[in-house]
Design a protein around this motif. Structure first.
Motif, PDB file in Angstrom:
ATOM      1  N   LEU A 107       6.642  12.430  31.865  1.00 56.79           N
ATOM      2  CA  LEU A 107       7.532  13.389  31.226  1.00 56.79           C
ATOM      3  C   LEU A 107       6.792  14.703  30.988  1.00 56.79           C
ATOM      4  O   LEU A 107       5.562  14.761  31.028  1.00 56.79           O
ATOM      5  N   VAL A 108       7.546  15.757  30.729  1.00 60.85           N
ATOM      6  CA  VAL A 108       6.945  17.047  30.391  1.00 60.85           C
ATOM      7  C   VAL A 108       6.541  17.004  28.912  1.00 60.85           C
ATOM      8  O   VAL A 108       7.397  16.860  28.046  1.00 60.85           O
ATOM      9  N   PRO A 109       5.248  17.103  28.609  1.00 61.82           N
ATOM     10  CA  PRO A 109       4.825  17.037  27.208  1.00 61.82           C
ATOM     11  C   PRO A 109       5.153  18.334  26.475  1.00 61.82           C
ATOM     12  O   PRO A 109       5.231  19.407  27.088  1.00 61.82           O
ATOM     13  N   PHE A 110       5.362  18.237  25.161  1.00 63.03           N
ATOM     14  CA  PHE A 110       5.419  19.455  24.373  1.00 63.03           C
ATOM     15  C   PHE A 110       4.459  19.332  23.203  1.00 63.03           C
ATOM     16  O   PHE A 110       4.125  18.244  22.755  1.00 63.03           O
ATOM     17  N   PHE A 111       3.998  20.467  22.740  1.00 63.96           N
ATOM     18  CA  PHE A 111       2.945  20.547  21.732  1.00 63.96           C
ATOM     19  C   PHE A 111       3.453  21.374  20.562  1.00 63.96           C
ATOM     20  O   PHE A 111       4.244  22.297  20.741  1.00 63.96           O
ATOM     21  N   ASP A 112       2.943  21.053  19.374  1.00 64.06           N
ATOM     22  CA  ASP A 112       3.429  21.746  18.190  1.00 64.06           C
ATOM     23  C   ASP A 112       2.319  21.817  17.152  1.00 64.06           C
ATOM     24  O   ASP A 112       1.587  20.835  16.950  1.00 64.06           O
ATOM     25  N   PRO A 113       2.161  22.957  16.485  1.00 67.28           N
ATOM     26  CA  PRO A 113       1.184  23.039  15.398  1.00 67.28           C
ATOM     27  C   PRO A 113       1.694  22.349  14.141  1.00 67.28           C
ATOM     28  O   PRO A 113       2.880  22.051  14.007  1.00 67.28           O
ATOM     29  N   GLY A 114       0.798  22.083  13.217  1.00 70.03           N
ATOM     30  CA  GLY A 114       1.165  21.465  11.942  1.00 70.03           C
ATOM     31  C   GLY A 114       0.107  21.763  10.907  1.00 70.03           C
ATOM     32  O   GLY A 114      -1.026  22.142  11.229  1.00 70.03           O
ATOM     33  N   VAL A 146       1.182  22.898   0.854  1.00 66.49           N
ATOM     34  CA  VAL A 146       2.466  23.400   1.314  1.00 66.49           C
ATOM     35  C   VAL A 146       2.423  23.424   2.829  1.00 66.49           C
ATOM     36  O   VAL A 146       1.354  23.373   3.443  1.00 66.49           O
ATOM     37  N   ASP A 147       3.602  23.505   3.466  1.00 64.03           N
ATOM     38  CA  ASP A 147       3.675  23.463   4.924  1.00 64.03           C
ATOM     39  C   ASP A 147       3.432  24.857   5.509  1.00 64.03           C
ATOM     40  O   ASP A 147       3.279  25.846   4.783  1.00 64.03           O
ATOM     41  N   LEU A 148       3.427  24.944   6.842  1.00 61.98           N
ATOM     42  CA  LEU A 148       3.203  26.228   7.509  1.00 61.98           C
ATOM     43  C   LEU A 148       4.303  27.234   7.177  1.00 61.98           C
ATOM     44  O   LEU A 148       4.091  28.442   7.296  1.00 61.98           O
ATOM     45  N   ASP A 149       5.484  26.749   6.771  1.00 59.36           N
ATOM     46  CA  ASP A 149       6.566  27.656   6.391  1.00 59.36           C
ATOM     47  C   ASP A 149       6.455  28.115   4.942  1.00 59.36           C
ATOM     48  O   ASP A 149       7.332  28.827   4.435  1.00 59.36           O
ATOM     49  N   GLY A 150       5.392  27.686   4.238  1.00 66.37           N
ATOM     50  CA  GLY A 150       5.192  28.096   2.852  1.00 66.37           C
ATOM     51  C   GLY A 150       5.939  27.257   1.835  1.00 66.37           C
ATOM     52  O   GLY A 150       5.784  27.454   0.628  1.00 66.37           O
ATOM     53  N   LEU A 151       6.737  26.296   2.321  1.00 66.30           N
ATOM     54  CA  LEU A 151       7.497  25.443   1.413  1.00 66.30           C
ATOM     55  C   LEU A 151       6.714  24.161   1.129  1.00 66.30           C
ATOM     56  O   LEU A 151       5.963  23.694   1.983  1.00 66.30           O
ATOM     57  N   PRO A 152       6.872  23.595  -0.063  1.00 65.66           N
ATOM     58  CA  PRO A 152       6.189  22.324  -0.357  1.00 65.66           C
ATOM     59  C   PRO A 152       6.600  21.253   0.637  1.00 65.66           C
ATOM     60  O   PRO A 152       7.768  21.151   1.017  1.00 65.66           O
ATOM     61  N   ARG A 153       5.650  20.482   1.084  1.00 68.44           N
ATOM     62  CA  ARG A 153       5.958  19.360   1.972  1.00 68.44           C
ATOM     63  C   ARG A 153       6.716  18.317   1.161  1.00 68.44           C
ATOM     64  O   ARG A 153       6.256  17.870   0.115  1.00 68.44           O
ATOM     65  N   PRO A 154       7.906  17.922   1.609  1.00 68.91           N
ATOM     66  CA  PRO A 154       8.707  16.993   0.801  1.00 68.91           C
ATOM     67  C   PRO A 154       8.082  15.612   0.729  1.00 68.91           C
ATOM     68  O   PRO A 154       7.523  15.114   1.713  1.00 68.91           O
ATOM     69  N   VAL A 155       8.163  14.979  -0.466  1.00 63.55           N
ATOM     70  CA  VAL A 155       7.774  13.580  -0.619  1.00 63.55           C
ATOM     71  C   VAL A 155       9.024  12.778  -0.929  1.00 63.55           C
ATOM     72  O   VAL A 155      10.037  13.306  -1.384  1.00 63.55           O
TER      73      VAL A 155
END
Length: 579
Positions: free
Chosen positions: A234-241, A442-451
């Motif tokens: 398959l065509v892989p995709f990559f994403d930052p985190g 917090v996440d890359l979008d500046g919002l708290p990572r939900p728990v």
């Protein structure tokens, strides 16, 4: 090193594909004239650029009447009310929809559209219907399907330009948009696609805006049949985190200008794509279409009978080298994911350690003697900002090394620590991760990572302590077969999970059996390997280090050997199949 970011499949004996709107319009006009077609329908996957279709494809056909399928359905407010139980107020989780697009048809509008179309028929005019649900408006004389992969859909959500279907929510929090897609929109769109798949006259690829490709339905269906008889990637995709590392950037010499790369999804047909090479015109199509059109050949009778037309195994990478820990998390048990979310089965998984730096670790289960009350008290305090969670006191931690393997059945607390690359081998559901603590980030979008402590508390199995984990989940290697120059080991997964994994270490050719299931592989050691047919039924298929590849169940027996620069060296594959 070599890594194929855009693997393609050469399609044999196909008609010539069309590239660009000029060629496509000429092909369609020819077909319309030959068939005396009066109703041309362009069914669209949600989040397609319908404005481009209207301006570049539909208007040049000079139709007497153009109908946008949105006219068929109830308004946004009514539809939102109908699906509010599926969408919920939660940012991440919803309830799986069992709707069909037919549920949202406004019957008065349907009658009005029928009347409009019949009036055009009386004067010999031409009607073009386009959009999501277009095939439900009126019987088509010519049916075109304009498609997108789910990963491209998610990219468009993030752009702030596109909305969910019937939502008018462009620019909304992308996690909420993905939730609506996952629990509702993609379910009903895939259901309709499967219903009309065999009737489609043309498939249209619009992944790259302004560069469409078109192929006739007969050639497309034949291509799916061909792929189900051969190995493919398959065509892989990559994403930052937020926790992402830099190993993939360095190892693959790829996207080094980005903050990091946390993920690589490289074996997930639900979200990945296939590239079909039709005489050098390369179409990108959802890999799920192969599952929908060739389920028996791809999955095997036993797996298809158990899961339906759904690919049950997923492979992906988690890179924390130079990064930080994943969230401390737990996946649901089977009865919980069925009762609460309407999913068929849960997100069981495992971590195969592809690479590890010094002192890399895994968090797995709780320490001996920890009670659930004690654990939840500390997690709640951390979630309320009343201090950090004492992970060293409560969670079992173990240093990891390259080629370790850890099973993680649902209900087991876990996390990958910093400075490791994990090949995650798991069941397909991928939305059911209950974060318990996220290291106060917090996440890359500046919002708290939900728990998700409410979900988490009901799924944590507190009996999975250090003793149980060491006995049941850590490196369950068992040599089951060997010969001169090769060895096969059973490496998991745990008996609570339906996936079996085998590791082959070899310097000579190895014969493999399908075990009555689709096989998913990764080359976890060595530079190159080659997959060959034992009866010349498919062409040799070369893979490189860290490449994931799939062997359809229809291929009962095949051979894998060191290849190229790996000839004479010892290499390793990890193989997964459904027990």
């Amino acid at each position: 090193m070599m890594y194929n970011f855009r693997p393609e499949i050469k399609i044999e004996n196909a008609s010539k594909a069309c590239y660009g709107y000029s060629e496509i319009n000429a092909e369609l006009k020819s077909r319309i004239g030959a068939l005396q077609s009066n109703v041309i329908t362009i069914e669209c996957y949600p989040t397609l650029n319908e404005e481009e279709l209207l301006n570049k494809l539909i208007t040049p056909l000079n139709p007497t009447l153009i109908i946008n399928a949105l006219e068929l359905f109830y308004d946004v407010k009514t539809i939102n009310k109908m699906i509010e139980r599926n969408i919920t107020d939660d940012r991440i989780f919803g309830l799986m929809s069992h709707h069909s697009f037919e549920d949202f048809i406004d019957r008065q509008q349907k009658q009005a559209l029928d009347q409009k179309i019949k009036q055009v028929h009386t004067i010999g005019g031409r009607v073009v219907i386009y959009g999501v649900g277009a095939s439900l408006v009126y019987p088509a004389d010519l049916l075109i399907y304009a498609d997108l992969t789910r990963w491209e859909v998610q990219t468009r959500y993030r752009s702030g330009t596109y909305s969910n279907w019937q939502a008018d929510n462009a620019g909304e929090d992308s996690l909420r948009m993905i939730k609506r897609g996952y629990f509702f929109e993609w379910r009903v769109a895939d259901k309709l696609k499967k219903e009309i798949f065999s009737k489609i006259d043309y498939f249209l690829d619009t992944h790259i805006e302004g560069e469409p490709k078109l192929i006739d339905g007969k050639s497309y269906q034949a291509a799916m049949g061909q792929i189900a008889k051969q190995p493919f990637s398959l065509v892989p995709f990559f994403d930052p985190g937020i926790w992402g590392g830099h190993w993939m950037q360095e190892k693959f010499n790829f996207r080094k200008d980005e903050i990091n790369l946390a993920w690589s999804f490289n074996g997930v047909p639900e979200e990945n794509s296939l590239i079909l090479n039709f005489d050098e015109i390369k179409m990108e199509v959802p890999a799920n279409n192969l599952v929908f059109s060739q389920p028996l050949a791809l999955l095997g009778e036993r797996v298809y009978g158990r899961f339906g037309a759904e690919f049950p195994i997923r492979f992906n990478f988690l890179d924390t080298i130079g990064g930080s820990n994943l969230s401390l998390q737990v996946h649901p048990k089977t009865d919980y994911v069925q009762d609460v979310f309407g999913a068929n089965y849960t997100q069981d998984e495992s971590y195969y350690i592809l690479e590890a730096a010094d002192q890399a670790k895994i968090y797995l289960g709780v320490k001996n003697g920890v009670s659930k009350a004690q654990l939840m008290t500390e997690l709640t305090k951390a979630a309320n900002g009343e201090g950090s969670f004492p992970d060293k006191e409560l969670i079992y931690q173990q240093e990891v090394k390259k080629h370790d393997h850890y099973s993680i059945p649902g209900g087991t607390i876990h996390s990958s620590g910093a400075n490791a690359v994990v090949l995650e081998i798991s069941s397909t559901p991928n939305r059911f991760t209950f974060k318990l603590w996220d290291w106060d980030r917090v996440d890359l979008d500046g919002l708290p990572r939900p728990v998700h402590l409410i979900h988490g508390e009901q799924n944590i199995d507190i009996t999975r302590d250090e003793d149980w984990v060491k006995r049941e989940l850590v490196n369950p290697f068992e040599v089951i077969n060997k010969g001169p120059g090769w060895q096969e080991e059973r490496t998991g997964l745990h008996e609570l999970e339906f996936i079996e994994t085998r590791r082959h270490t070899f310097s000579v050719p190895v014969i493999h059996e399908s075990h009555g299931s689709v096989n998913v592989f990764n080359l976890v050691e060595g530079e190159e390997a080659i997959v060959e047919s034992v009866d010349d039924s498919f062409a040799p298929f070369v893979v490189h280090y860290a490449q994931t590849f799939i062997i359809p169940e229809q291929i009962k027996t095949y051979k894998i050997s060191p290849y190229g620069t790996s000839i004479g060296k010892t290499i390793m594959t990890i193989k997964a199949f459904v027990r």
